[in-house]
Motif scaffolding. Structure first.
Motif, PDB file in Angstrom:
ATOM      1  N   VAL A  16     -93.799 -33.763  -2.895  1.00  0.00           N
ATOM      2  CA  VAL A  16     -93.812 -33.971  -1.441  1.00  0.00           C
ATOM      3  C   VAL A  16     -95.157 -33.535  -0.860  1.00  0.00           C
ATOM      4  O   VAL A  16     -95.752 -34.262  -0.052  1.00  0.00           O
ATOM      5  CB  VAL A  16     -92.641 -33.215  -0.777  1.00  0.00           C
ATOM      6  CG1 VAL A  16     -92.768 -33.228   0.732  1.00  0.00           C
ATOM      7  CG2 VAL A  16     -91.316 -33.813  -1.204  1.00  0.00           C
ATOM      8  N   LYS A  17     -95.639 -32.358  -1.266  1.00  0.00           N
ATOM      9  CA  LYS A  17     -96.932 -31.888  -0.771  1.00  0.00           C
ATOM     10  C   LYS A  17     -98.045 -32.851  -1.158  1.00  0.00           C
ATOM     11  O   LYS A  17     -98.942 -33.129  -0.361  1.00  0.00           O
ATOM     12  CB  LYS A  17     -97.237 -30.490  -1.324  1.00  0.00           C
ATOM     13  CG  LYS A  17     -96.481 -29.381  -0.639  1.00  0.00           C
ATOM     14  CD  LYS A  17     -96.679 -28.014  -1.272  1.00  0.00           C
ATOM     15  CE  LYS A  17     -98.071 -27.654  -1.619  1.00  0.00           C
ATOM     16  NZ  LYS A  17     -98.209 -26.315  -2.224  1.00  0.00           N
ATOM     17  N   GLY A  18     -97.988 -33.364  -2.363  1.00  0.00           N
ATOM     18  CA  GLY A  18     -98.992 -34.312  -2.823  1.00  0.00           C
ATOM     19  C   GLY A  18     -98.979 -35.590  -2.011  1.00  0.00           C
ATOM     20  O   GLY A  18    -100.031 -36.131  -1.656  1.00  0.00           O
ATOM     21  N   LYS A  19     -97.786 -36.074  -1.693  1.00  0.00           N
ATOM     22  CA  LYS A  19     -97.671 -37.303  -0.897  1.00  0.00           C
ATOM     23  C   LYS A  19     -98.247 -37.095   0.501  1.00  0.00           C
ATOM     24  O   LYS A  19     -98.951 -37.959   1.021  1.00  0.00           O
ATOM     25  CB  LYS A  19     -96.199 -37.731  -0.825  1.00  0.00           C
ATOM     26  CG  LYS A  19     -95.975 -39.039  -0.128  1.00  0.00           C
ATOM     27  CD  LYS A  19     -96.603 -40.191  -0.903  1.00  0.00           C
ATOM     28  CE  LYS A  19     -96.286 -41.515  -0.259  1.00  0.00           C
ATOM     29  NZ  LYS A  19     -96.908 -42.632  -0.959  1.00  0.00           N
ATOM     30  N   ALA A  36    -106.787 -35.445  -4.380  1.00  0.00           N
ATOM     31  CA  ALA A  36    -106.092 -34.180  -4.629  1.00  0.00           C
ATOM     32  C   ALA A  36    -104.591 -34.359  -4.442  1.00  0.00           C
ATOM     33  O   ALA A  36    -103.788 -33.795  -5.188  1.00  0.00           O
ATOM     34  CB  ALA A  36    -106.615 -33.097  -3.699  1.00  0.00           C
ATOM     35  N   GLY A  37    -104.221 -35.154  -3.457  1.00  0.00           N
ATOM     36  CA  GLY A  37    -102.804 -35.429  -3.223  1.00  0.00           C
ATOM     37  C   GLY A  37    -102.175 -36.184  -4.381  1.00  0.00           C
ATOM     38  O   GLY A  37    -101.067 -35.867  -4.814  1.00  0.00           O
ATOM     39  N   LYS A  38    -102.882 -37.168  -4.900  1.00  0.00           N
ATOM     40  CA  LYS A  38    -102.368 -37.931  -6.040  1.00  0.00           C
ATOM     41  C   LYS A  38    -102.207 -37.030  -7.261  1.00  0.00           C
ATOM     42  O   LYS A  38    -101.217 -37.130  -7.980  1.00  0.00           O
ATOM     43  CB  LYS A  38    -103.307 -39.104  -6.365  1.00  0.00           C
ATOM     44  CG  LYS A  38    -103.231 -40.234  -5.363  1.00  0.00           C
ATOM     45  CD  LYS A  38    -104.172 -41.356  -5.727  1.00  0.00           C
ATOM     46  CE  LYS A  38    -104.110 -42.473  -4.709  1.00  0.00           C
ATOM     47  NZ  LYS A  38    -104.997 -43.594  -5.049  1.00  0.00           N
ATOM     48  N   ASP A  39    -103.188 -36.147  -7.474  1.00  0.00           N
ATOM     49  CA  ASP A  39    -103.114 -35.226  -8.610  1.00  0.00           C
ATOM     50  C   ASP A  39    -101.920 -34.283  -8.480  1.00  0.00           C
ATOM     51  O   ASP A  39    -101.200 -34.041  -9.449  1.00  0.00           O
ATOM     52  CB  ASP A  39    -104.400 -34.404  -8.729  1.00  0.00           C
ATOM     53  CG  ASP A  39    -105.594 -35.223  -9.182  1.00  0.00           C
ATOM     54  OD1 ASP A  39    -105.387 -36.337  -9.714  1.00  0.00           O
ATOM     55  OD2 ASP A  39    -106.735 -34.750  -9.002  1.00  0.00           O
ATOM     56  N   GLU A  40    -101.722 -33.743  -7.276  1.00  0.00           N
ATOM     57  CA  GLU A  40    -100.608 -32.815  -7.072  1.00  0.00           C
ATOM     58  C   GLU A  40     -99.266 -33.531  -7.227  1.00  0.00           C
ATOM     59  O   GLU A  40     -98.315 -32.974  -7.770  1.00  0.00           O
ATOM     60  CB  GLU A  40    -100.697 -32.154  -5.698  1.00  0.00           C
ATOM     61  CG  GLU A  40     -99.675 -31.067  -5.505  1.00  0.00           C
ATOM     62  CD  GLU A  40     -99.937 -30.153  -4.338  1.00  0.00           C
ATOM     63  OE1 GLU A  40     -99.101 -29.269  -4.122  1.00  0.00           O
ATOM     64  OE2 GLU A  40    -100.962 -30.307  -3.653  1.00  0.00           O
ATOM     65  N   LYS A  41     -99.216 -34.778  -6.788  1.00  0.00           N
ATOM     66  CA  LYS A  41     -97.987 -35.565  -6.927  1.00  0.00           C
ATOM     67  C   LYS A  41     -97.668 -35.793  -8.406  1.00  0.00           C
ATOM     68  O   LYS A  41     -96.518 -35.644  -8.829  1.00  0.00           O
ATOM     69  CB  LYS A  41     -98.151 -36.900  -6.187  1.00  0.00           C
ATOM     70  CG  LYS A  41     -96.862 -37.617  -5.914  1.00  0.00           C
ATOM     71  CD  LYS A  41     -97.028 -38.745  -4.913  1.00  0.00           C
ATOM     72  CE  LYS A  41     -97.850 -39.863  -5.449  1.00  0.00           C
ATOM     73  NZ  LYS A  41     -97.848 -41.058  -4.599  1.00  0.00           N
ATOM     74  N   ARG A  42     -98.676 -36.114  -9.200  1.00  0.00           N
ATOM     75  CA  ARG A  42     -98.477 -36.296 -10.643  1.00  0.00           C
ATOM     76  C   ARG A  42     -98.011 -35.003 -11.296  1.00  0.00           C
ATOM     77  O   ARG A  42     -97.111 -35.009 -12.135  1.00  0.00           O
ATOM     78  CB  ARG A  42     -99.769 -36.759 -11.310  1.00  0.00           C
ATOM     79  CG  ARG A  42    -100.013 -38.226 -11.178  1.00  0.00           C
ATOM     80  CD  ARG A  42    -101.201 -38.662 -12.029  1.00  0.00           C
ATOM     81  NE  ARG A  42    -101.883 -39.734 -11.346  1.00  0.00           N
ATOM     82  CZ  ARG A  42    -103.050 -39.628 -10.711  1.00  0.00           C
ATOM     83  NH1 ARG A  42    -103.708 -38.501 -10.703  1.00  0.00           N
ATOM     84  NH2 ARG A  42    -103.573 -40.658 -10.088  1.00  0.00           N
ATOM     85  N   ALA A  43     -98.635 -33.898 -10.913  1.00  0.00           N
ATOM     86  CA  ALA A  43     -98.255 -32.598 -11.477  1.00  0.00           C
ATOM     87  C   ALA A  43     -96.808 -32.268 -11.125  1.00  0.00           C
ATOM     88  O   ALA A  43     -96.066 -31.715 -11.953  1.00  0.00           O
ATOM     89  CB  ALA A  43     -99.185 -31.508 -10.956  1.00  0.00           C
TER      90      ALA A  43
END
Length: 59
Positions: A16-19, A36-43
């Motif tokens: 959610v934070k990544g999105k 950075a958002g895409k990376d956090e979403k993948r993680a």
């Protein structure tokens, strides 16, 4: 709280934070924030899967 449940909850939070970061980056035309958002979403997706695997494995 079991490790598997914790991983699933934290994974969902990171997704959610990544999105949100991804959308904010798109809206402000900030490619770094969007990336950075895409990376956090993948993680987050990976962490959630780890939790699901742990649950099946019985940890």
């Amino acid at each position: 709280m079991k490790s598997s449940t914790k991983n699933q909850a934290e994974g969902t939070l990171h997704k959610v934070k990544g999105k949100v970061k991804e959308l904010a980056g798109k809206a402000s035309m900030n490619s770094e924030l969007e990336g950075a958002g895409k990376d956090e979403k993948r993680a987050g997706k990976i962490q959630k899967k780890v939790g699901e695997i742990e649950k099946v494995a019985g940890k």
